[in-house]
Motif scaffolding. Structure first.
Motif, PDB file in Angstrom:
ATOM      1  N   GLY A   1      -4.654  -4.803  -0.834  1.00 32.05           N
ATOM      2  CA  GLY A   1      -3.722  -5.771  -1.710  1.00 32.05           C
ATOM      3  C   GLY A   1      -3.128  -5.042  -2.978  1.00 32.05           C
ATOM      4  O   GLY A   1      -1.999  -5.522  -4.056  1.00 32.05           O
ATOM      5  N   TRP A   2      -3.224  -3.840  -4.248  1.00 33.03           N
ATOM      6  CA  TRP A   2      -3.249  -3.787  -5.553  1.00 33.03           C
ATOM      7  C   TRP A   2      -1.530  -3.202  -5.344  1.00 33.03           C
ATOM      8  O   TRP A   2      -0.797  -3.411  -6.733  1.00 33.03           O
ATOM      9  N   VAL A   3      -0.702  -3.197  -4.322  1.00 35.39           N
ATOM     10  CA  VAL A   3       0.897  -2.360  -4.565  1.00 35.39           C
ATOM     11  C   VAL A   3       1.273  -3.764  -4.665  1.00 35.39           C
ATOM     12  O   VAL A   3       2.605  -4.057  -5.216  1.00 35.39           O
ATOM     13  N   ALA A   4       1.164  -4.877  -3.584  1.00 33.65           N
ATOM     14  CA  ALA A   4       1.523  -5.821  -3.668  1.00 33.65           C
ATOM     15  C   ALA A   4       1.940  -6.731  -5.652  1.00 33.65           C
ATOM     16  O   ALA A   4       2.395  -7.487  -5.328  1.00 33.65           O
TER      17      ALA A   4
ATOM     18  N   ALA B   1       7.814   0.778  -2.062  1.00 31.31           N
ATOM     19  CA  ALA B   1       5.992   0.405  -1.620  1.00 31.31           C
ATOM     20  C   ALA B   1       5.525  -0.238  -0.775  1.00 31.31           C
ATOM     21  O   ALA B   1       4.679  -0.463   0.147  1.00 31.31           O
ATOM     22  N   ALA B   2       5.694  -1.249  -1.756  1.00 28.83           N
ATOM     23  CA  ALA B   2       5.608  -3.138  -1.444  1.00 28.83           C
ATOM     24  C   ALA B   2       6.460  -3.014   0.226  1.00 28.83           C
ATOM     25  O   ALA B   2       5.539  -3.818   0.871  1.00 28.83           O
ATOM     26  N   ARG B   3       7.249  -2.973  -0.526  1.00 29.62           N
ATOM     27  CA  ARG B   3       7.619  -3.843   0.904  1.00 29.62           C
ATOM     28  C   ARG B   3       7.652  -3.270   2.682  1.00 29.62           C
ATOM     29  O   ARG B   3       6.666  -2.997   3.476  1.00 29.62           O
ATOM     30  N   ALA B   4       6.844  -1.502   2.222  1.00 32.50           N
ATOM     31  CA  ALA B   4       6.852  -0.601   3.379  1.00 32.50           C
ATOM     32  C   ALA B   4       5.289  -0.584   3.403  1.00 32.50           C
ATOM     33  O   ALA B   4       4.926  -1.214   5.432  1.00 32.50           O
ATOM     34  N   ALA B   5       4.096  -0.979   3.063  1.00 28.12           N
ATOM     35  CA  ALA B   5       3.474  -2.034   2.835  1.00 28.12           C
ATOM     36  C   ALA B   5       3.124  -3.281   4.215  1.00 28.12           C
ATOM     37  O   ALA B   5       2.171  -3.267   5.065  1.00 28.12           O
ATOM     38  N   GLU B   6       3.966  -3.978   3.282  1.00 31.55           N
ATOM     39  CA  GLU B   6       3.572  -5.684   4.074  1.00 31.55           C
ATOM     40  C   GLU B   6       4.477  -4.950   5.958  1.00 31.55           C
ATOM     41  O   GLU B   6       3.671  -5.991   6.815  1.00 31.55           O
ATOM     42  N   ALA B   7       5.155  -4.110   6.082  1.00 30.86           N
ATOM     43  CA  ALA B   7       5.999  -4.034   7.320  1.00 30.86           C
ATOM     44  C   ALA B   7       5.163  -3.285   7.929  1.00 30.86           C
ATOM     45  O   ALA B   7       4.756  -4.385   9.655  1.00 30.86           O
TER      46      ALA B   7
ATOM     47  N   THR C   1      10.469  -0.683   7.967  1.00 25.41           N
ATOM     48  CA  THR C   1      10.561  -1.295   6.276  1.00 25.41           C
ATOM     49  C   THR C   1      13.004  -1.899   6.926  1.00 25.41           C
ATOM     50  O   THR C   1      12.972  -1.155   7.258  1.00 25.41           O
ATOM     51  N   SER C   2      12.839  -2.179   5.926  1.00 24.01           N
ATOM     52  CA  SER C   2      14.480  -2.392   5.747  1.00 24.01           C
ATOM     53  C   SER C   2      14.555  -2.093   3.770  1.00 24.01           C
ATOM     54  O   SER C   2      13.851  -1.740   3.543  1.00 24.01           O
ATOM     55  N   GLY C   3      15.829  -2.258   3.477  1.00 27.08           N
ATOM     56  CA  GLY C   3      16.315  -2.009   2.425  1.00 27.08           C
ATOM     57  C   GLY C   3      16.643   0.122   2.148  1.00 27.08           C
ATOM     58  O   GLY C   3      16.819   0.637   3.063  1.00 27.08           O
TER      59      GLY C   3
END
Ligand code: UD1
Ligand code: CA
Length: 491
Positions: free
Chosen positions: A458-461, A469-475, A483-485
């Motif tokens: 969870g370091w990136v979030a 990167a955070a969005r990719a990790a979440e997806a 991913t979006s954006g």
């Protein structure tokens, strides 16, 4: 017809060579790995003369030191002032006289700036001279452009009358295309007498050696000429344009010899070979290759395109592609390159591979060992059949001293290793990727010398919220893998 050993050969090399515009004396300029005067001394020495004297003057310490290196038996005679070619020969004979040598018999005079002249042509001159019983024989040649050369003036019946320097010649004489090469065979005793009679009443106020011809002829002696078969051989080097032309001529000659001895030269126009290079049949030289110094090509080896090999031995069947090597030994069947740099003291045994972006120095590699990619191997001994992982460095220098690394046979070292010398890796050992090896590795061990990996969940979030990167990790966590954006794909 075969000539006797000449009593003496005199090489004139006292001139300054101002037209070279160089800090290096003219006769020390290099032509295919040998100095200009070195070529002349080599051709002269091949006649096995009783005495070989080189007349030095300009930069005499440098020239004499070089001569001592290339031919320790050659005498040097110092001509303090360059008062002409006749004066220079007089100085040479006086030097020999001081050593108790009175030259009788055939005496050859040649110039230090005529490097393409072969021993065979000097022998031809000597043979003509002796068989015709001449007092003097000049080596002449028909040239396309005689500007600057002394002209050979002959009588209607072809008899040689005299040599007239370009500067002293009439318009009629300047039309003559047969020139004086500056190389002569003399009867030694008559030469010494005639030199005493040479005057300085010419446009340069010098003692011309060429005047000896007229002096001897008028005294009733036989004067002759030997015509050089190839006028390019007698080309004198006065400037760097002529130096480049001579280099191309000599290079062509050397490549032709190699081809006739069984070497394939794919593109003679872009291949350069030094005089000391040796080879065996079926070697192949690809375009853009320079073979320097005492480089040797083994049977069936292939070098180039774009290799520069200096004092390097290439074993039979080895392949050396796009490589710079100096003072290296490449074993039979080895594969080097493309883009490899082998420095002095590199010894590759048979079937070694030294791959792309690999530099080696003072390194011995056993049979079948491979260093395939992106590595530096310095001050090392590696056994047989070992594989060195990509991007490895043999850390040989502590800032003050160099140290050695020893790696055994049948080792498998990981990618991105640092071998911090002095260090030893035993036979059959492995090392882990990314290791910094500072301690010896016993035979058969696996060495792991790197930080343990830690994953901080969870370091990136937390630290990079809202980033791509955070969005990719979440997806990825959602399991959608989408991913979006910006940069994402919606289609
Ligand atoms: C000389 C010849 C010319 C010939 C030409 C061939 C004479 C007078 N002229 O002319 O007929 O066609 O060579 O290349 O000989 N040297 C000395 N000491 C001296 C003068 C010269 O050692 O005092 C040496 C030079 O270093 C050189 C050689 O003699 O190696 C020839 O001298 P250079 O001045 O080049 O003579 P050229 O004008 O070329
Ligand atoms: Ca000259």
């Amino acid at each position: 017809m075969s000539a006797n050993r000449p009593a003496a050969v005199v090489v004139l090399a006292a001139g300054e060579g101002t037209r070279m515009k160089s800090a290096t004396p003219k006769v020390l300029h290099s032509l295919c790995g040998t100095s200009l005067v070195g070529h002349v001394v080599g051709a002269s020495r091949s006649l096995d003369p009783g005495h070989l004297v080189v007349v030095v003057g300009h930069a005499r310490e440098q020239v004499a030191a070089h001569l001592a290196e290339i031919d320790e038996q050659a005498h040097t005679a110092v001509q303090e002032q360059q008062n002409g070619t006749g004066h220079a020969v007089r100085v040479a004979l006086e030097e020999l006289a001081q050593h108790g040598v009175l030259v009788e018999g055939t005496t050859i005079v040649t110039c230090g700036d005529t490097p393409l002249l072969t021993g065979a042509t000097l022998r031809h001159l000597s043979e003509v001279h002796e068989s015709e019983g001449n007092a003097v024989t000049v080596l002449s040649a028909e040239v396309p452009d005689a500007t600057g050369y002394g002209r050979l003036v002959r009588a209607a019946d072809g008899a040689v009358l005299e040599i007239v320097e370009h500067k002293d010649a009439t318009a009629g004489q300047r039309a003559i295309r047969e020139i004086n090469s500056g190389v002569f065979a003399f009867d030694g005793r008559l030469l010494a007498d005639a030199l005493g009679k040479v005057r300085r009443d010419n446009s340069q106020g010098e003692e011309y050696l060429t005047d000896v011809l007229g002096i001897l002829r008028e005294a009733g002696h036989r004067v002759g000429a030997a015509v050089a078969a190839d006028h390019r051989e007698i080309a004198g080097i006065n400037n760097r344009v002529q130096l480049a032309q001579a280099r191309r001529t000599l290079n062509e000659r050397l490549l032709e010899e190699a081809m006739l001895a069984g070497v394939t030269v794919v593109d003679p126009a872009t291949t350069w070979m030094d005089t000391a290079v040796t080879y065996e049949p079926d070697a192949v030289v690809q375009p853009g290759t320079q073979l320097e110094g005492a480089t040797h090509l083994g049977a069936g080896s292939e070098v180039g395109p774009h290799a520069r090999l200096t004092d390097t031995v290439v074993g039979a069947g080895a392949r050396v592609d796009n490589t710079v090597a100096e003072g290296a030994e490449i074993g039979a069947g080895a594969k080097v390159g493309p883009y490899t740099y082998l420095r002095p003291g590199t010894k590759l045994s048979a079937e070694v591979k030294a791959g792309s972006f690999v530099e080696m120095k003072n390194a011995e590699l056993g049979e079948g060992t491979k260093v395939p990619h992106l590595s530096y191997v310095g001050d090392a001994v590696i056994g047989e059949q070992t594989n060195i992982g990509a991007a490895s460095v043999f850390v040989n220098y502590d800032g003050v001293d160099k140290h050695r690394t020893t790696i055994g046979s049948h080792c498998r070292t990981g990618a991105d290793n640092m071998f911090v010398a002095p260090v030893t890796v035993g036979d059959g050992a492995y090392t882990a990727a990314g290791s910094v090896v500072t301690k010896d590795v016993p035979p058969g061990s696996l060495a792991v010398a790197r930080g343990q990996q830690r994953n901080i969940a969870g370091w990136v979030a937390r630290k990079r919220p809202g980033s791509a990167a955070a969005r990719a990790a979440e997806a990825a966590a959602d399991g959608s893998g989408r991913t979006s954006g910006e940069g994402g794909s919606e289609s």
